[in-house]
Motif scaffolding. Structure first.
Motif, PDB file in Angstrom:
ATOM      1  N   ASN A  55     -47.670 -96.996  30.762  1.00  0.00           N
ATOM      2  CA  ASN A  55     -46.626 -96.188  31.404  1.00  0.00           C
ATOM      3  C   ASN A  55     -45.573 -95.700  30.417  1.00  0.00           C
ATOM      4  O   ASN A  55     -44.881 -94.717  30.695  1.00  0.00           O
ATOM      5  CB  ASN A  55     -45.961 -96.981  32.521  1.00  0.00           C
ATOM      6  N   ASN A  56     -45.438 -96.373  29.282  1.00  0.00           N
ATOM      7  CA  ASN A  56     -44.540 -95.850  28.254  1.00  0.00           C
ATOM      8  C   ASN A  56     -45.075 -94.480  27.810  1.00  0.00           C
ATOM      9  O   ASN A  56     -44.306 -93.518  27.703  1.00  0.00           O
ATOM     10  CB  ASN A  56     -44.472 -96.835  27.077  1.00  0.00           C
ATOM     11  N   GLY A  57     -46.380 -94.417  27.611  1.00  0.00           N
ATOM     12  CA  GLY A  57     -47.011 -93.129  27.303  1.00  0.00           C
ATOM     13  C   GLY A  57     -46.803 -92.149  28.452  1.00  0.00           C
ATOM     14  O   GLY A  57     -46.574 -90.949  28.238  1.00  0.00           O
ATOM     15  N   VAL A 124     -40.803 -88.399  19.402  1.00  0.00           N
ATOM     16  CA  VAL A 124     -40.558 -89.176  20.623  1.00  0.00           C
ATOM     17  C   VAL A 124     -41.592 -90.295  20.632  1.00  0.00           C
ATOM     18  O   VAL A 124     -42.802 -90.043  20.732  1.00  0.00           O
ATOM     19  CB  VAL A 124     -40.668 -88.304  21.884  1.00  0.00           C
ATOM     20  N   ASP A 125     -41.105 -91.501  20.485  1.00  0.00           N
ATOM     21  CA  ASP A 125     -41.993 -92.665  20.383  1.00  0.00           C
ATOM     22  C   ASP A 125     -42.256 -93.230  21.781  1.00  0.00           C
ATOM     23  O   ASP A 125     -41.444 -93.960  22.338  1.00  0.00           O
ATOM     24  CB  ASP A 125     -41.317 -93.697  19.456  1.00  0.00           C
ATOM     25  N   ALA A 126     -43.431 -92.854  22.312  1.00  0.00           N
ATOM     26  CA  ALA A 126     -43.855 -93.353  23.630  1.00  0.00           C
ATOM     27  C   ALA A 126     -45.178 -94.094  23.477  1.00  0.00           C
ATOM     28  O   ALA A 126     -46.041 -94.055  24.350  1.00  0.00           O
ATOM     29  CB  ALA A 126     -43.989 -92.191  24.606  1.00  0.00           C
ATOM     30  N   MET A 127     -45.320 -94.781  22.355  1.00  0.00           N
ATOM     31  CA  MET A 127     -46.593 -95.477  22.094  1.00  0.00           C
ATOM     32  C   MET A 127     -46.690 -96.768  22.901  1.00  0.00           C
ATOM     33  O   MET A 127     -47.641 -96.977  23.634  1.00  0.00           O
ATOM     34  CB  MET A 127     -46.717 -95.770  20.589  1.00  0.00           C
ATOM     35  N   LEU A 128     -45.695 -97.619  22.729  1.00  0.00           N
ATOM     36  CA  LEU A 128     -45.695 -98.885  23.478  1.00  0.00           C
ATOM     37  C   LEU A 128     -44.270 -99.184  23.935  1.00  0.00           C
ATOM     38  O   LEU A 128     -43.319 -98.977  23.183  1.00  0.00           O
ATOM     39  CB  LEU A 128     -46.175-100.037  22.601  1.00  0.00           C
ATOM     40  N   GLY A 129     -44.145 -99.696  25.121  1.00  0.00           N
ATOM     41  CA  GLY A 129     -42.832-100.066  25.640  1.00  0.00           C
ATOM     42  C   GLY A 129     -42.826-101.523  26.036  1.00  0.00           C
ATOM     43  O   GLY A 129     -43.233-102.403  25.268  1.00  0.00           O
ATOM     44  N   ALA A 130     -42.425-101.759  27.259  1.00  0.00           N
ATOM     45  CA  ALA A 130     -42.277-103.131  27.742  1.00  0.00           C
ATOM     46  C   ALA A 130     -43.602-103.883  27.783  1.00  0.00           C
ATOM     47  O   ALA A 130     -43.628-105.115  27.816  1.00  0.00           O
ATOM     48  CB  ALA A 130     -41.657-103.098  29.126  1.00  0.00           C
ATOM     49  N   SER A 156     -36.944 -93.537  20.665  1.00  0.00           N
ATOM     50  CA  SER A 156     -37.930 -94.445  21.267  1.00  0.00           C
ATOM     51  C   SER A 156     -37.681 -94.534  22.766  1.00  0.00           C
ATOM     52  O   SER A 156     -36.534 -94.646  23.206  1.00  0.00           O
ATOM     53  CB  SER A 156     -37.833 -95.841  20.652  1.00  0.00           C
ATOM     54  N   ILE A 157     -38.768 -94.489  23.509  1.00  0.00           N
ATOM     55  CA  ILE A 157     -38.638 -94.656  24.954  1.00  0.00           C
ATOM     56  C   ILE A 157     -38.740 -96.153  25.285  1.00  0.00           C
ATOM     57  O   ILE A 157     -39.688 -96.824  24.883  1.00  0.00           O
ATOM     58  CB  ILE A 157     -39.713 -93.851  25.719  1.00  0.00           C
ATOM     59  N   ASP A 158     -37.752 -96.636  25.958  1.00  0.00           N
ATOM     60  CA  ASP A 158     -37.602 -98.025  26.407  1.00  0.00           C
ATOM     61  C   ASP A 158     -37.354 -99.008  25.267  1.00  0.00           C
ATOM     62  O   ASP A 158     -36.296 -99.620  25.210  1.00  0.00           O
ATOM     63  CB  ASP A 158     -38.783 -98.475  27.269  1.00  0.00           C
ATOM     64  N   VAL A 159     -38.320 -99.218  24.393  1.00  0.00           N
ATOM     65  CA  VAL A 159     -38.079-100.027  23.190  1.00  0.00           C
ATOM     66  C   VAL A 159     -38.831 -99.377  22.029  1.00  0.00           C
ATOM     67  O   VAL A 159     -39.846 -98.714  22.249  1.00  0.00           O
ATOM     68  CB  VAL A 159     -38.570-101.505  23.332  1.00  0.00           C
ATOM     69  N   PRO A 160     -38.361 -99.570  20.801  1.00  0.00           N
ATOM     70  CA  PRO A 160     -39.119 -99.055  19.663  1.00  0.00           C
ATOM     71  C   PRO A 160     -40.502 -99.711  19.633  1.00  0.00           C
ATOM     72  O   PRO A 160     -40.620-100.924  19.834  1.00  0.00           O
ATOM     73  CB  PRO A 160     -38.281 -99.484  18.452  1.00  0.00           C
ATOM     74  N   THR A 161     -41.534 -98.920  19.402  1.00  0.00           N
ATOM     75  CA  THR A 161     -42.893 -99.468  19.395  1.00  0.00           C
ATOM     76  C   THR A 161     -43.032-100.567  18.342  1.00  0.00           C
ATOM     77  O   THR A 161     -42.628-100.395  17.190  1.00  0.00           O
ATOM     78  CB  THR A 161     -43.909 -98.330  19.159  1.00  0.00           C
ATOM     79  N   GLY A 162     -43.588-101.677  18.764  1.00  0.00           N
ATOM     80  CA  GLY A 162     -43.758-102.842  17.885  1.00  0.00           C
ATOM     81  C   GLY A 162     -42.826-103.963  18.283  1.00  0.00           C
ATOM     82  O   GLY A 162     -43.082-105.130  18.026  1.00  0.00           O
TER      83      GLY A 162
END
Ligand SMILES: NC(=O)C1=CN([C@@H]2O[C@H](COP(=O)(O)OP(=O)(O)OC[C@H]3O[C@@H](n4cnc5c(N)ncnc54)[C@H](OP(=O)(O)O)[C@@H]3O)[C@@H](O)[C@H]2O)[C@H](O)CC1
Ligand SMILES: [K+]
Length: 511
Positions: A55-57, A124-130, A156-162
């Motif tokens: 869903n981050n994606g 826009v970093d939407a690779m991985l979130g929560a 970054s969306i929600d959290v930075p990926t990683g």
């Protein structure tokens, strides 16, 4: 502002979709907010939206769509196959299907040179979130490394990926963002280091999850700001005299080592205690008296005298430069026996390294322990590593100790034995200077001496201490901190304007 866990946020999401907005609406609001943030912050330049499978994606697909509508030059990349998408993310992808490119082209320079990221681009970093559940590898890791190596701006969306939402610890390289946009509440990673520093500026956006829902699913964990404690601070009225503003006793170390206690005493006086007394052996009195004007000094010959002097105070501070000695242990035991609200810091904590449970047996609910990470480890060995989350480790520690624990750092956690916690990120790195902890201890003791609860005393002090450090800027030393308190306290007072307090009495004469 609440701080909640990933599971709690998922539950809030679920409850919201059940009783109010659908998951797709939440995703739409989230993606739209991110697109607007990009557009407002960086009005020019190419935008590259990089999506993962979850869903981050999904938020990323939505952001892409709105960025296009805003007229931006924008490209969309997906890690993995479109066919593997599901749920709301699949729905969001369907609206932009023709534009999705494989993220591998960003890595394979021979395939498409035009996608080399450059300065001025926005990612826009939407690779991985929560949902990130493990250390990064493969394409995820390579893309993170690629983005971190460029000078492109990153949202970054929600959290930075990683980064993992529920811990500040990093298990692999993670995106270093300029801005992180998150939704309705904060997560541990936004406030606890090292993850917090990778978030850049954090924007918490309302996507439609109500405070009621968050309160239902969440614990009492909040960002430490004046809104959570300002109305608990006491203000003198026109008829208040100094004996009604509390008396703070600061127990000093030996002669030649009283600087720490003097800092604590002066901070305590600035924060408002009506009377502040430095308690020390006769040999230490001359040096204390020489450098103190409004702070009083009093000597004690033995532990019985110390007990009597302490029992007549309304707040106590002990520990800074006390010495890791048997004498310090006796003094702690005696001071705790008075039942007077007390801050225990530094040596008064370390001295119980070999049998912390002995200390825990003596503590009462009006105590505040203010360890830094090393001192915390002495009292609660292995707890931080075992819990893996600084907020929850401090909450557990407060529960074990049966009193308020402040785990100091860039991300100080103030935890109460009932499970509530506040996280303070307000402060400057220049607080890492000799004596700054002594000042903090004096402040906490002073509020407690004035009748404020241990939890609010600690919270207010940590924030004001941080605010003073920000006012001081670079080159700050502990002695300076106190000079900023009057302005900070006046500002807090002016924002609250307690109805029972009238500072300036206007009397007008007409002729
Ligand atoms: N209320 C809200 O907060 C809202 C949040 N939204 C957004 O939703 C995400 C959370 O979405 P979720 O699908 O739960 O999680 P992610 O998108 O972060 O990732 C899940 C997928 O990623 C795989 N995964 C997990 N870890 C890794 C890893 N280290 N490497 C590679 N792949 C990984 C995971 O696969 P599994 O194999 O683990 O099953 C999933 O496929 C939240 O962050 C917000 O952005 C809503 O859109 C709005 C409301
Ligand atoms: K992300």
């Amino acid at each position: 502002m609440r701080i909640i866990s990933v599971n709690q946020m998922n539950e809030a999401d679920r409850r919201t979709s059940e009783f109010g907005l659908s998951g797709a609406s939440l995703m739409d609001a989230a993606g739209r907010a991110c697109a607007e943030m990009v557009h407002n912050t960086w009005p020019d330049g190419r935008v590259i939206v990089l999506c993962g499978q979850g869903n981050n994606g999904g938020d990323g697909f939505v952001a892409y769509r709105y960025l296009e509508q805003l007229g931006r030059q924008v490209s969309l990349f997906l890690i993995g196959d479109v066919g593997d998408l599901s749920g709301d993310a699949e729905g969001a992808a369907e609206l932009v299907l023709d534009d999705i490119q494989a993220a591998s082209v960003l890595l394979d320079k021979s395939e498409n040179d035009s996608f080399e990221l450059s300065e001025g681009d926005v990612v826009v970093d939407a690779m991985l979130g929560a949902g990130n559940s493990r250390p990064l590898e493969g394409e995820f890791l390579q893309l993170v490394q690629l983005i971190n190596a460029t000078k492109a701006h990153v949202l970054s969306i929600d959290v930075p990926t990683g980064v993992r939402g529920d811990t500040g610890a990093l298990s692999s390289e993670a995106i270093c963002a300029d801005i992180t946009v998150t939704f309705n509440a904060l997560k541990t990673a936004h406030v606890i280091e090292s993850a917090a520093s990778l978030c850049g500026a954090i924007s918490v956006v309302d996507v439609g999850i109500s405070e009621e829902t968050l309160a239902y699913v969440g614990d009492e964990i909040f960002l430490n700001r004046p809104d959570v404690w300002a109305d608990k601070l006491p203000w003198p009225t026109r008829s208040t005299h100094k004996h009604q503003r509390g008396s703070l006793g600061v127990v000093a170390g030996e002669a030649g080592k009283t600087g720490a206690a003097r800092l604590a005493a002066r901070a305590g006086l600035r924060v408002g205690a009506g009377l502040v007394t430095l308690l020390g052996h006769a040999s230490a009195i001359p040096e204390m008296a020489a450098s103190s004007l409004a702070v009083m000094t009093k000597d004690y010959a033995d532990i019985d005298e110390l007990y009597l002097l302490s029992a007549s105070q309304s707040g106590l501070v002990f520990g800074p430069a006390a010495g890791v000695t048997e004498g310090t242990r006796f003094k702690v035991a005696s001071l705790l026996q008075t039942g007077v609200p007390i801050v225990l810091d530094a040596d008064a904590l370390t001295v119980f390294k070999d049998d912390p449970s002995f200390l825990f047996g003596l503590l009462h609910e009006k105590c505040v322990l203010t360890p830094h990470e090393g001192e915390f480890e002495s009292l609660f060995p292995g707890l931080l590593a075992e819990v893996g989350n600084k907020i929850n480790a401090t909450r557990t520690a407060a529960n074990i100790a049966g009193c308020v624990v402040v785990l100091k750092g860039a991300d100080s956690v103030i935890a109460s034995p009932d499970g509530a916690a506040r996280v303070n990120v307000h402060g400057s790195p220049f607080l890492a200077t000799a004596g700054s902890g002594d000042v903090l201890a004096g402040m906490i003791g002073s509020w407690m001496a004035q009748g404020v609860s241990a939890y609010d005393s600690a919270s207010a002090s940590v924030w004001i201490h941080g605010e003073a450090s920000l006012s001081g800027g670079a080159g700050l030393i502990s002695e300076d901190l106190m000079d900023y308190f009057p302005r900070i306290l006046t500002r807090i007072y002016e924002e609250i304007r307690p109805s029972n307090v009238l500072w300036e009495r206007k009397i007008e004469f007409s002729t």
